[in-house]
Motif scaffolding. Structure first.
Motif, PDB file in Angstrom:
ATOM      1  N   THR A  85     -20.432   0.718   4.191  1.00 30.85           N
ATOM      2  CA  THR A  85     -20.611  -0.626   3.681  1.00 30.85           C
ATOM      3  C   THR A  85     -19.957  -0.630   2.215  1.00 30.85           C
ATOM      4  N   GLN A  86     -19.211  -1.563   1.938  1.00 29.80           N
ATOM      5  CA  GLN A  86     -18.647  -1.880   0.402  1.00 29.80           C
ATOM      6  C   GLN A  86     -19.236  -2.768  -0.075  1.00 29.80           C
ATOM      7  N   ASN A  87     -19.793  -2.587  -1.090  1.00 24.65           N
ATOM      8  CA  ASN A  87     -20.556  -3.858  -1.982  1.00 24.65           C
ATOM      9  C   ASN A  87     -19.505  -4.017  -3.147  1.00 24.65           C
ATOM     10  N   LEU A  88     -18.870  -5.203  -3.151  1.00 22.02           N
ATOM     11  CA  LEU A  88     -17.816  -5.420  -4.144  1.00 22.02           C
ATOM     12  C   LEU A  88     -18.023  -6.770  -4.941  1.00 22.02           C
ATOM     13  N   ALA A  89     -17.768  -6.585  -6.284  1.00 21.89           N
ATOM     14  CA  ALA A  89     -17.791  -7.708  -7.140  1.00 21.89           C
ATOM     15  C   ALA A  89     -16.448  -8.478  -7.195  1.00 21.89           C
ATOM     16  N   THR A  90     -16.247  -9.318  -7.626  1.00 29.00           N
ATOM     17  CA  THR A  90     -14.897 -10.217  -7.719  1.00 29.00           C
ATOM     18  C   THR A  90     -13.955  -9.150  -8.404  1.00 29.00           C
ATOM     19  N   SER A  91     -13.003  -9.283  -7.677  1.00 26.83           N
ATOM     20  CA  SER A  91     -11.524  -8.362  -7.801  1.00 26.83           C
ATOM     21  C   SER A  91     -11.995  -6.722  -7.516  1.00 26.83           C
ATOM     22  N   GLY A  92     -13.216  -6.320  -7.154  1.00 20.71           N
ATOM     23  CA  GLY A  92     -13.440  -5.076  -6.968  1.00 20.71           C
ATOM     24  C   GLY A  92     -12.727  -4.698  -5.522  1.00 20.71           C
ATOM     25  N   GLY A  94     -12.521  -1.727  -2.405  1.00 13.59           N
ATOM     26  CA  GLY A  94     -13.099  -0.449  -1.866  1.00 13.59           C
ATOM     27  C   GLY A  94     -12.098   0.064  -0.847  1.00 13.59           C
ATOM     28  N   VAL A  95     -12.679   1.551  -0.563  1.00 15.26           N
ATOM     29  CA  VAL A  95     -11.344   2.123   0.301  1.00 15.26           C
ATOM     30  C   VAL A  95     -12.322   2.892   1.441  1.00 15.26           C
ATOM     31  N   VAL A  96     -11.783   2.712   2.619  1.00 17.46           N
ATOM     32  CA  VAL A  96     -12.259   3.474   3.808  1.00 17.46           C
ATOM     33  C   VAL A  96     -11.365   4.202   4.470  1.00 17.46           C
ATOM     34  N   ARG A  97     -11.631   5.579   4.632  1.00 19.42           N
ATOM     35  CA  ARG A  97     -10.586   6.376   5.053  1.00 19.42           C
ATOM     36  C   ARG A  97     -10.382   6.030   6.609  1.00 19.42           C
ATOM     37  N   LEU A 103      -7.827   2.192   4.528  1.00 21.66           N
ATOM     38  CA  LEU A 103      -7.955   0.706   4.718  1.00 21.66           C
ATOM     39  C   LEU A 103      -8.651   0.300   3.128  1.00 21.66           C
ATOM     40  N   ILE A 104      -8.069  -0.449   2.632  1.00 23.14           N
ATOM     41  CA  ILE A 104      -8.621  -1.266   1.389  1.00 23.14           C
ATOM     42  C   ILE A 104      -8.721  -2.516   1.314  1.00 23.14           C
ATOM     43  N   ILE A 105     -10.082  -2.722   0.821  1.00 18.42           N
ATOM     44  CA  ILE A 105     -10.543  -4.305   0.798  1.00 18.42           C
ATOM     45  C   ILE A 105     -10.499  -4.555  -0.503  1.00 18.42           C
ATOM     46  N   GLN A 106     -10.237  -5.897  -1.017  1.00 13.26           N
ATOM     47  CA  GLN A 106     -10.174  -6.384  -2.236  1.00 13.26           C
ATOM     48  C   GLN A 106     -11.081  -7.620  -2.221  1.00 13.26           C
ATOM     49  N   ARG A 121      -8.863  -9.545   0.193  1.00 16.30           N
ATOM     50  CA  ARG A 121      -7.381  -8.929   0.617  1.00 16.30           C
ATOM     51  C   ARG A 121      -7.619  -7.717   1.522  1.00 16.30           C
ATOM     52  N   VAL A 122      -6.999  -7.515   2.690  1.00 11.55           N
ATOM     53  CA  VAL A 122      -7.036  -6.173   3.556  1.00 11.55           C
ATOM     54  C   VAL A 122      -5.669  -5.692   3.504  1.00 11.55           C
ATOM     55  N   GLU A 123      -5.637  -4.453   3.264  1.00 13.36           N
ATOM     56  CA  GLU A 123      -4.527  -3.616   3.314  1.00 13.36           C
ATOM     57  C   GLU A 123      -4.749  -2.300   4.234  1.00 13.36           C
ATOM     58  N   MET A 124      -3.833  -2.269   5.367  1.00 12.96           N
ATOM     59  CA  MET A 124      -4.008  -1.308   6.358  1.00 12.96           C
ATOM     60  C   MET A 124      -2.752  -0.327   6.374  1.00 12.96           C
ATOM     61  N   PRO A 125      -2.653   0.870   6.662  1.00 11.73           N
ATOM     62  CA  PRO A 125      -1.570   1.688   6.983  1.00 11.73           C
ATOM     63  C   PRO A 125      -0.531   0.976   7.847  1.00 11.73           C
ATOM     64  N   GLY A 126       0.645   0.885   7.447  1.00 10.56           N
ATOM     65  CA  GLY A 126       1.606   0.410   8.241  1.00 10.56           C
ATOM     66  C   GLY A 126       1.987  -0.899   8.437  1.00 10.56           C
ATOM     67  N   MET A 127       0.832  -1.923   7.815  1.00 13.47           N
ATOM     68  CA  MET A 127       1.148  -3.202   8.000  1.00 13.47           C
ATOM     69  C   MET A 127       1.021  -3.922   6.736  1.00 13.47           C
ATOM     70  N   ASN A 128       1.583  -5.340   6.739  1.00 13.05           N
ATOM     71  CA  ASN A 128       1.319  -5.930   5.432  1.00 13.05           C
ATOM     72  C   ASN A 128       0.074  -6.421   5.057  1.00 13.05           C
TER      73      ASN A 128
END
Length: 159
Positions: A85-92, A94-97, A103-106, A121-128
């Motif tokens: 579980t990633q608890n994030l503030a605005t612009s925060g 989080g990284v999940v291995r 996987l990066i969630i902003q 925003r979601v970033e995953m390996p090999g994907m835009n």
């Protein structure tokens, strides 16, 4: 002449006091705007491995069973690799291995509409990278092919 000189000197002496009085008066009249509340969102991320073979569902994935089977008919075995579980503030961020990268969630903030959706925003390996807006309680499923298996990322958004 003497009166003019005295008035100029007196005014020069009073200038710092007048400036101070003006600034105090201006700040008293300027309404103090409330600071915007810091927005937070939570992201429950479950990393699932799907493989072919005799059907088997990890009991921890019972709430996803129908979605997983209908989405991936060729894969019958689903195992929970990790939950985070990633608890994030605005612009925060989080990284999940993941098995093949991160996987990066902003968290970008809440939408201004009546149903405040969580923009992230979601970033995953090999994907835009993608930007999404999901209502609290909503879920997304992302799939990555890793060899002959699938890595499925189930993300449930909360507030």
């Amino acid at each position: 002449m003497i009166g003019v000189t005295w008035t100029t000197r007196a005014m020069r002496a009073l200038l710092p006091l007048l400036a101070l009085a003006a600034s105090v008066n201006a700040s008293a009249q300027t309404p103090q705007l409330p600071k915007p509340a810091v927005e937070h969102a939570s992201f429950q991320v479950r990393v699932i491995e799907a493989s072919k073979g005799t059907p088997q569902m990890d009991p921890k994935l019972a709430d996803l069973e129908r979605e997983l089977h209908s989405l991936h008919r060729d894969f019958g075995r689903f195992a929970l690799l990790q939950a985070d579980t990633q608890n994030l503030a605005t612009s925060g961020r989080g990284v999940v291995r993941l098995p093949n990268g991160d996987l990066i969630i902003q968290f970008l903030g809440l939408t201004p509409d009546k149903v405040q959706r969580v923009r992230h925003r979601v970033e995953m390996p090999g994907m835009n990278a993608t930007v999404r807006s999901v209502a609290p309680g909503g879920r997304t499923l992302d799939v990555l092919q890793v060899g002959d298996k699938l890595v499925i990322i189930a993300t449930t958004v909360g507030r």
